[in-house]
Design a protein around this motif. Structure first.
Motif, PDB file in Angstrom:
ATOM      1  N   LEU A 239      36.115  50.054  39.053  1.00 39.86           N
ATOM      2  CA  LEU A 239      34.648  50.195  39.003  1.00 39.86           C
ATOM      3  C   LEU A 239      34.007  49.822  40.335  1.00 39.86           C
ATOM      4  CD1 LEU A 239      33.129  48.831  35.661  1.00 39.86           C
ATOM      5  CD2 LEU A 239      32.819  51.048  36.703  1.00 39.86           C
ATOM      6  N   ILE A 240      34.492  48.725  40.932  1.00 47.43           N
ATOM      7  CA  ILE A 240      33.947  48.271  42.228  1.00 47.43           C
ATOM      8  C   ILE A 240      34.135  49.367  43.279  1.00 47.43           C
ATOM      9  CG2 ILE A 240      34.289  46.613  44.122  1.00 47.43           C
ATOM     10  CD1 ILE A 240      34.950  44.505  41.985  1.00 47.43           C
ATOM     11  N   LEU A 243      31.881  52.375  42.701  1.00 49.51           N
ATOM     12  CA  LEU A 243      30.498  52.109  43.120  1.00 49.51           C
ATOM     13  C   LEU A 243      30.362  52.270  44.635  1.00 49.51           C
ATOM     14  CD1 LEU A 243      29.503  49.036  40.923  1.00 49.51           C
ATOM     15  CD2 LEU A 243      28.339  51.229  40.995  1.00 49.51           C
ATOM     16  N   LEU A 244      31.354  51.767  45.369  1.00 50.97           N
ATOM     17  CA  LEU A 244      31.321  51.905  46.839  1.00 50.97           C
ATOM     18  C   LEU A 244      31.375  53.367  47.246  1.00 50.97           C
ATOM     19  CD1 LEU A 244      33.619  48.995  48.070  1.00 50.97           C
ATOM     20  CD2 LEU A 244      31.179  49.273  48.522  1.00 50.97           C
ATOM     21  N   LEU A 246      30.460  55.931  45.464  1.00 53.90           N
ATOM     22  CA  LEU A 246      29.171  56.545  45.104  1.00 53.90           C
ATOM     23  C   LEU A 246      28.129  56.249  46.181  1.00 53.90           C
ATOM     24  CD1 LEU A 246      27.583  58.043  42.819  1.00 53.90           C
ATOM     25  CD2 LEU A 246      26.920  55.811  41.987  1.00 53.90           C
ATOM     26  N   GLY A 247      28.125  55.005  46.658  1.00 47.53           N
ATOM     27  CA  GLY A 247      27.187  54.615  47.715  1.00 47.53           C
ATOM     28  C   GLY A 247      27.415  55.415  48.985  1.00 47.53           C
ATOM     29  N   ILE A 248      28.677  55.566  49.370  1.00 47.42           N
ATOM     30  CA  ILE A 248      29.001  56.329  50.586  1.00 47.42           C
ATOM     31  C   ILE A 248      28.566  57.790  50.422  1.00 47.42           C
ATOM     32  CG2 ILE A 248      30.923  57.193  52.016  1.00 47.42           C
ATOM     33  CD1 ILE A 248      32.359  54.491  51.321  1.00 47.42           C
ATOM     34  N   VAL A 250      26.266  59.097  48.406  1.00 42.86           N
ATOM     35  CA  VAL A 250      24.799  59.245  48.398  1.00 42.86           C
ATOM     36  C   VAL A 250      24.252  59.075  49.821  1.00 42.86           C
ATOM     37  CG1 VAL A 250      22.658  58.170  47.584  1.00 42.86           C
ATOM     38  CG2 VAL A 250      24.507  58.603  45.986  1.00 42.86           C
ATOM     39  N   SER A 251      24.799  58.108  50.568  1.00 41.66           N
ATOM     40  CA  SER A 251      24.329  57.885  51.947  1.00 41.66           C
ATOM     41  C   SER A 251      24.583  59.124  52.811  1.00 41.66           C
ATOM     42  CB  SER A 251      25.030  56.685  52.574  1.00 41.66           C
ATOM     43  OG  SER A 251      24.843  55.571  51.767  1.00 41.66           O
ATOM     44  N   VAL A 254      22.163  61.872  51.967  1.00 44.37           N
ATOM     45  CA  VAL A 254      20.803  61.665  52.467  1.00 44.37           C
ATOM     46  C   VAL A 254      20.751  61.793  53.992  1.00 44.37           C
ATOM     47  CG1 VAL A 254      18.991  59.914  52.729  1.00 44.37           C
ATOM     48  CG2 VAL A 254      20.062  60.255  50.508  1.00 44.37           C
ATOM     49  N   LEU A 255      21.732  61.196  54.661  1.00 45.25           N
ATOM     50  CA  LEU A 255      21.668  61.145  56.128  1.00 45.25           C
ATOM     51  C   LEU A 255      22.158  62.428  56.803  1.00 45.25           C
ATOM     52  CD1 LEU A 255      22.949  57.491  56.559  1.00 45.25           C
ATOM     53  CD2 LEU A 255      20.581  58.271  56.596  1.00 45.25           C
TER      54      LEU A 255
ATOM     55  N   PHE B  28      16.033  69.020  54.517  1.00 46.80           N
ATOM     56  CA  PHE B  28      15.630  67.653  54.182  1.00 46.80           C
ATOM     57  C   PHE B  28      14.099  67.623  54.218  1.00 46.80           C
ATOM     58  CE2 PHE B  28      15.105  63.085  55.324  1.00 46.80           C
ATOM     59  CZ  PHE B  28      15.855  62.538  54.292  1.00 46.80           C
ATOM     60  N   LEU B  42      17.148  54.808  49.207  1.00 42.55           N
ATOM     61  CA  LEU B  42      18.553  54.616  49.598  1.00 42.55           C
ATOM     62  C   LEU B  42      18.864  53.127  49.804  1.00 42.55           C
ATOM     63  CD1 LEU B  42      21.248  56.006  50.394  1.00 42.55           C
ATOM     64  CD2 LEU B  42      20.430  56.022  52.743  1.00 42.55           C
ATOM     65  N   PHE B  45      19.020  51.509  46.495  1.00 41.45           N
ATOM     66  CA  PHE B  45      20.257  51.937  45.826  1.00 41.45           C
ATOM     67  C   PHE B  45      21.437  51.065  46.275  1.00 41.45           C
ATOM     68  CE2 PHE B  45      23.912  54.939  45.566  1.00 41.45           C
ATOM     69  CZ  PHE B  45      23.860  55.182  44.202  1.00 41.45           C
ATOM     70  N   TRP B  46      21.513  50.824  47.600  1.00 42.98           N
ATOM     71  CA  TRP B  46      22.602  49.989  48.133  1.00 42.98           C
ATOM     72  C   TRP B  46      22.477  48.543  47.650  1.00 42.98           C
ATOM     73  CZ3 TRP B  46      27.297  50.587  49.588  1.00 42.98           C
ATOM     74  CH2 TRP B  46      27.701  51.789  50.146  1.00 42.98           C
ATOM     75  N   ILE B  49      23.844  48.531  44.225  1.00 42.34           N
ATOM     76  CA  ILE B  49      25.310  48.637  44.230  1.00 42.34           C
ATOM     77  C   ILE B  49      25.928  47.280  44.579  1.00 42.34           C
ATOM     78  CG2 ILE B  49      27.245  49.580  45.575  1.00 42.34           C
ATOM     79  CD1 ILE B  49      25.912  52.257  45.469  1.00 42.34           C
ATOM     80  N   ILE B  53      28.319  45.000  42.240  1.00 38.65           N
ATOM     81  CA  ILE B  53      29.662  44.598  42.689  1.00 38.65           C
ATOM     82  C   ILE B  53      29.820  43.084  42.584  1.00 38.65           C
ATOM     83  CG2 ILE B  53      31.152  44.421  44.754  1.00 38.65           C
ATOM     84  CD1 ILE B  53      30.195  47.252  45.487  1.00 38.65           C
ATOM     85  N   ILE B  56      30.292  42.237  38.873  1.00 41.23           N
ATOM     86  CA  ILE B  56      31.627  42.637  38.388  1.00 41.23           C
ATOM     87  C   ILE B  56      32.688  41.681  38.953  1.00 41.23           C
ATOM     88  CG2 ILE B  56      33.380  44.463  38.398  1.00 41.23           C
ATOM     89  CD1 ILE B  56      31.055  46.489  38.521  1.00 41.23           C
TER      90      ILE B  56
END
Lengths: 354, 82
Positions: A239-240, A243-244, A246-248, A250-251, A254-255, B28, B42, B45-46, B49, B53, B56
């Motif tokens: 899960l950890i 999540l990481l 997913l974060g990468i 999404v980033s 966006v970027l 964009f 964003l 969101f981080w 996360i 973490i 957990i």
């Protein structure tokens, strides 16, 4: 219906306690190379995300050559969060293929393919091939000039295979050249045929992992093993990492949103400095190494035959590596694995830089 | 004469457009306010996360502590009320 009543309803019909006990008693080995074992879980997580974002995009995409490019532009520019879902789908695909390559090469170097896990390797290899085809078919759906030229080159390359090449090329293109028929065909592959085959193969792959259990590297097999329960220990670690990831993802979405080129024109010349997607770069660079003519034979055909032989050998490695199957150290296949990995990385970098 | 000059200048003005580079498609949102909202989301969101973490990780440590103590194991000779 209250939560307790719902639970009772389910428990009256299904042996939930037995399933819970099974999950609790499933043990996984802990060792210094365990980090590589998370790549399989990450790939599955990315596949799920791809299915979700792909379904959202398919509500608005029009798979007809006159409207395909315009529909993508409208998704990105007019729909609320359309740009984000398209970007997520793009980066999800890139990450999924990267993780799959890492998963394949780590399996190769840790020799996790050895007896009795040969079919796991076979199903995983086919899944990697399907993912690459997912990438290629999805790329054409943009119907811009770069995608058009890339698919023309890729399908043309497949056509250079002796005997069956012409058939494969005609089957993929749906005609003599890349046309609107190819787009329809690739759309069918991308949204129905490949997802169904992928679901089936993932099912087999996961079932085989459950059946055989996780492999332990040869060097650690004879040492005493520490084991931890899959649930909750490994599940929480998974899960950890998810999540990481997913974060990468999404980033990146966006970027670095992916661009859209001009609508494909079959009569226009191919754009300059055209390059295939990064996962085809090693093939592209290999093709460049060969001259156009070798002793009166077509150089590209010879290159394609040699590449196909290399890929076929890679696919059949579990059946050639007899020593690992017997539980003995196999230095030759370690070097073969290192060679394949280095070749892929170096050629991809050269293709990217040049 | 005026009409001819106008027509010729109109023709050149349009012809220049053919040499101009195609405008790239905006992939964009361009409005500064939208961009600000997206980057803010964003960052949030981080933070979410990282928070998840941490939770957990804490939960996992607690599970490992209980497993080390051995109190998660079922006792074989537990008396049952039946």
């Amino acid at each position: 219906m209250s939560c307790q009543r719902l639970r009772n309803w389910i428990e009256e019909r299904y042996d939930v306690e037995e399933m819970r006990r099974l999950a609790k008693h499933k043990l996984v080995p802990v060792h210094q190379y365990e980090i590589w074992y998370y790549t399989g879980g990450i790939a599955m997580f990315l596949f799920i995300l791809q299915f979700i974002t792909g379904m959202v995009l398919s509500f608005y995409y029009i798979p007809y050559f006159e409207h395909a490019n315009k529909s993508v532009i409208e998704i990105v520019t007019k729909l609320n969060m359309g740009w984000f879902f398209r970007s997520l789908h793009h980066w999800g695909a890139q990450l999924a293929i990267t993780v799959l390559f890492i998963h394949a090469f780590s399996t190769l170097l840790l020799k996790s393919y050895r007896k009795p896990r040969e079919l796991l390797w076979v199903s995983g290899f086919i899944l990697l091939g399907i993912s690459i085809f997912f990438g290629l078919s999805g790329y054409l759906l943009l119907w811009d000039e770069r995608a058009f030229a890339a698919v023309r080159v890729a399908t043309g390359g497949a056509g250079n295979l002796p005997v069956i090449g012409g058939l494969i090329k005609a089957f993929l293109r749906g005609g003599l050249d890349v046309t609107g028929d190819t787009l329809t065909r690739f759309y069918a592959f991308h949204v129905s045929i490949l997802p169904l085959v992928t679901l089936f193969l993932i099912g087999i792959h996961v079932l085989l992992v459950q059946y055989h259990g996780m492999s332990v590297p040869l060097s650690l097999e004879k040492k005493p093993q520490r084991q931890i329960p899959f649930f909750p220990n490994l599940f929480y670690k998974d899960l950890i990492i998810w999540l990481l990831v997913l974060g990468i993802m999404v980033s990146l979405a966006v970027l670095l949103p992916p661009e859209i080129g001009k609508k494909a024109d079959p009569l226009a010349p191919a754009p300059e400095n055209i390059k295939p997607e990064w996962y085809f770069l090693f093939l592209f660079q290999t093709l460049k190494l060969f001259p156009g003519d070798i002793m009166g034979l077509n150089g590209e055909t010879i290159a394609i035959i040699l590449i196909s032989c290399g890929i076929l050998f890679f696919f059949l490695i579990p059946f050639f590596d007899r020593k690992s199957s017997r539980g003995e150290k196999s230095v030759l296949f370690t070097w073969i694995g290192v060679l394949y990995t280095l070749y892929f990385i170096v050629m991809t970098i050269i293709g990217f830089v040049s | 004469m005026k009409r001819i000059v106008f027509a010729v200048s109109f023709f050149f003005a349009n012809a220049l457009g053919l040499f101009a580079q195609d405008k790239a498609i905006e992939v964009f949102p361009a409005a500064p306010y939208d961009r600000f909202i997206i980057f803010q989301a964003l960052a949030l969101f981080w933070i979410g996360i990282i928070g998840l973490i941490v939770i957990i990780r804490m939960k996992l440590r607690e599970i490992e502590r209980i497993q080390r103590m051995g109190i998660d194991q079922e006792q074989k000779d537990t008396p049952l009320l039946d």
